[in-house]
Write a protein that holds these residues in place. Structure first.
Motif, PDB file in Angstrom:
ATOM      1  N   ILE A  15       0.816  -1.231   0.000  1.00  0.00           N
ATOM      2  CA  ILE A  15       0.000   0.000   0.000  1.00  0.00           C
ATOM      3  C   ILE A  15       0.847   1.276   0.000  1.00  0.00           C
ATOM      4  N   ARG A  16       2.197   1.122  -0.033  1.00  0.00           N
ATOM      5  CA  ARG A  16       3.055   2.302  -0.139  1.00  0.00           C
ATOM      6  C   ARG A  16       2.690   3.104  -1.391  1.00  0.00           C
ATOM      7  N   ASN A  17       2.723   4.395  -1.277  1.00  0.00           N
ATOM      8  CA  ASN A  17       2.437   5.310  -2.402  1.00  0.00           C
ATOM      9  C   ASN A  17       1.065   5.089  -3.023  1.00  0.00           C
ATOM     10  N   SER A  18       0.179   4.435  -2.309  1.00  0.00           N
ATOM     11  CA  SER A  18      -1.161   4.222  -2.882  1.00  0.00           C
ATOM     12  C   SER A  18      -2.163   5.087  -2.115  1.00  0.00           C
TER      13      SER A  18
END
Lengths: 263, 303
Positions: A15-18
């Motif tokens: 879920i990084r950068n999301s």
């Protein structure tokens, strides 16, 4: 079991950068900010109504706001966004070609969703307290600075809300896996929320069997509503746990036997 | 491990009961082979690859990898297999390194494997860039890097050079040959670039309309290629040469002002040329046509 923690951790990397990650942050921040804005604009009226300690009224406004639609749609949207990461990037097929059981993949997804919702409540607490003190600093006549918030109530409400969330988490995990199109689970949530309003307006006591109403029932008790308290939890929260187990078991069966990703 | 890394036994599959994508396929991929899998669009190549990886359920017939049935040994087989199916599956919101980390963690590999594959695929400089900023070729390289992470004994690659520039194609080809020669990695790949497959494969399988119409080594394919090819001859009097050769070689024909002779062997070609020269004809051109993989593929797969 050796791969359990590393494989679970990969879900948090995904879920990084999301927007899913931003949503958790925004979800915790938006409601305290919105209620603080209302208090700020109507402070004279609220100062009169709240009396000496404004924290109780501030908590009631925030929790009622959180529980009616906000938390339901937060969870629905978060589930959709989180599962859409796999569909959007066409990564189901990659996951299924790794030496990890489908059951483990499903368990990782369910646990991650619960962690995300816990994070949402954990972020809500400091934001809410900070907003209260900020209001106290801006408008001293509200007396926020003179009193401390009821942390025990705050913690209790968070726990009950989280338990109420479980039913929706279970239902929407299954829907988000089954339907690539995000609109379908959202449409289901919209329809069920309309049904919930109708049930409230109709004073239907059957509302305790309707998962989309559980958040509100955990925070406020409508005039027509009566339920038993079984052990530490009220009746509807046990049903929420039941729905969660039912849908997660159904989802597990469907995922491990029939689901093959986006063919 | 036995002779075959991949072995299917009368493998039959259809997406529903009425249609059959392929019927009774008996695929055999030898250990340490580079097996090129060809077929026109819709022949069922990707479907077969998906079945080999356990991505599609409900088939009849057996699938064995590393001598073990896929059913019941899926995780053990996948731990020794690297794959790239169609478009690379990448988390575009993450960096290349993050994508590799995810696979690395799930497979329980050491972190230094990441740098090794980044180096092998020439992605070291782009490792910390988000994948949504990658070109198609870079994504393909990253997909390949993910497949190479576990140092697999078997690599299954579906169109591995898609989107790569000519230099990239050469690099990947050399990398695959290196893996095969140095580590004995068995490589099963499909590609539409037949000229590329020709330079790479030791074995070939050709699929047409769900049927495996050819399967064998490069030498076996070459023999078929030669049988199927034609020798074209141009002289100062093609009509006269046709009359001369017709008696002993009835298959000789005159097509588009050239003599066409079906290829048998090099001695026959020598004999033909000698006869024409001794009869006083002047030879301008002798060449074999239809001798590449592309033409043999076209002949085998055409109706």
């Amino acid at each position: 079991m050796a791969k359990f923690w590393p494989s679970l951790l990969t879900e948090f990397i995904k879920i990084r950068n999301s927007f899913a990650r931003w949503l958790i942050l925004l979800g915790g921040f938006m409601m305290p900010a919105f209620v603080a804005f209302v208090v700020f604009t109507k402070w004279k009226h609220i100062a009169g109504e709240a009396g000496d300690n404004p924290w109780g009224l501030f908590a009631e406004m925030s929790w009622k706001g959180m529980s009616f639609f906000y938390s339901v749609f937060f969870i629905v949207l978060l589930t959709c966004l989180y599962f859409n990461i796999e569909y959007k990037n066409n990564t189901w097929k990659h996951i299924f070609t790794l030496p990890i059981g489908k059951g483990q993949v499903y368990l990782n997804k369910v646990l991650s969703m619960i962690v995300f919702v816990v994070c949402y409540y954990m972020l809500f607490i400091p934001f809410w307290v900070a907003m209260g003190y900020l209001l106290g600093a801006i408008k001293p006549p509200l007396h926020f600075a003179c009193h401390a918030p009821d942390f025990a109530l705050l913690f209790r409400n968070c726990c009950h809300s989280l338990i109420s969330s479980l039913s929706i988490i279970g239902i929407h995990i299954w829907l988000s896996i089954r339907f690539k199109n995000m609109i379908i689970p959202i449409a289901v949530a919209v329809f069920c929320s309309i049904v919930m309003v109708a049930l409230f307006q109709g004073a239907a006591t059957e509302i305790k069997y309707f998962p989309y109403a559980y958040h509100y029932l955990s925070i406020a008790t409508p005039y027509f509503f009566h339920e038993y308290i079984w052990g530490p939890l009220p009746e509807h929260e046990w049903y929420s746990v039941g729905f969660f187990i039912l849908f997660c078991s159904w989802g597990y069966w469907d995922f491990t036997r029939n689901f093959a990703g986006d063919r | 491990m036995g002779k075959w890394v991949i072995e299917t036994d009368n493998l039959t599959f259809g997406y529903n009961k009425r249609t059959t994508v392929f019927d009774k396929i008996n695929l055999r991929v030898e250990t340490a082979a580079i097996y090129g899998f060809m077929g026109p669009n819709g022949a069922g190549k990707t479907t077969l690859i998906r079945l080999l990886l356990g991505l599609l359920p409900h088939h009849t017939g057996g699938i064995m990898l590393f001598g073990k049935p896929l059913k019941g040994h899926r995780l053990e087989i996948l731990s020794k297999t690297g794959c790239l199916v169609e478009q690379p599956s990448l988390y575009e919101n993450l960096t290349g390194r993050d994508n590799l980390s995810i696979t690395c963690m799930i497979r329980g590999l050491q972190k230094d494997s990441i740098d090794r594959v980044l180096h092998m695929t020439g992605l070291r400089d782009a490792a910390n860039k988000r994948v949504d900023a990658y070109s198609q070729g870079m994504k393909q390289r990253l997909g390949l890097a993910i497949a190479l992470l576990p140092q697999p004994e078997l690599l299954i690659l579906d169109e591995p050079v898609n989107g790569l520039d000519p230099l990239g194609i050469i690099e990947i080809r050399e990398l695959l040959i290196h893996l095969n020669k140095e580590y004995g990695t068995t490589i099963f790949l499909s590609s539409h670039l037949l000229s590329e497959l020709e330079k790479l494969v030791t074995h070939t399988g050709i699929l047409r309309k769900g049927e495996l119409i050819f399967q064998g080594s490069a030498a076996e394919l070459e023999a078929i290629q030669q049988q199927q090819s034609t020798v074209m001859i141009n002289t100062d009097n093609n009509q006269g040469c046709l009359q001369l050769l017709k008696q002993d070689y009835p298959a000789v024909s005159l097509v588009a002002d050239r003599l066409h002779v079906p290829y048998e062997d090099k001695e026959t070609i020598g004999d033909l040329c000698q006869r024409m020269v001794l009869a006083g004809f002047r030879l301008y051109e002798v060449k074999t046509g239809d001798h590449d993989l592309e033409n043999i593929f076209m002949k085998l797969t055409s109706n």
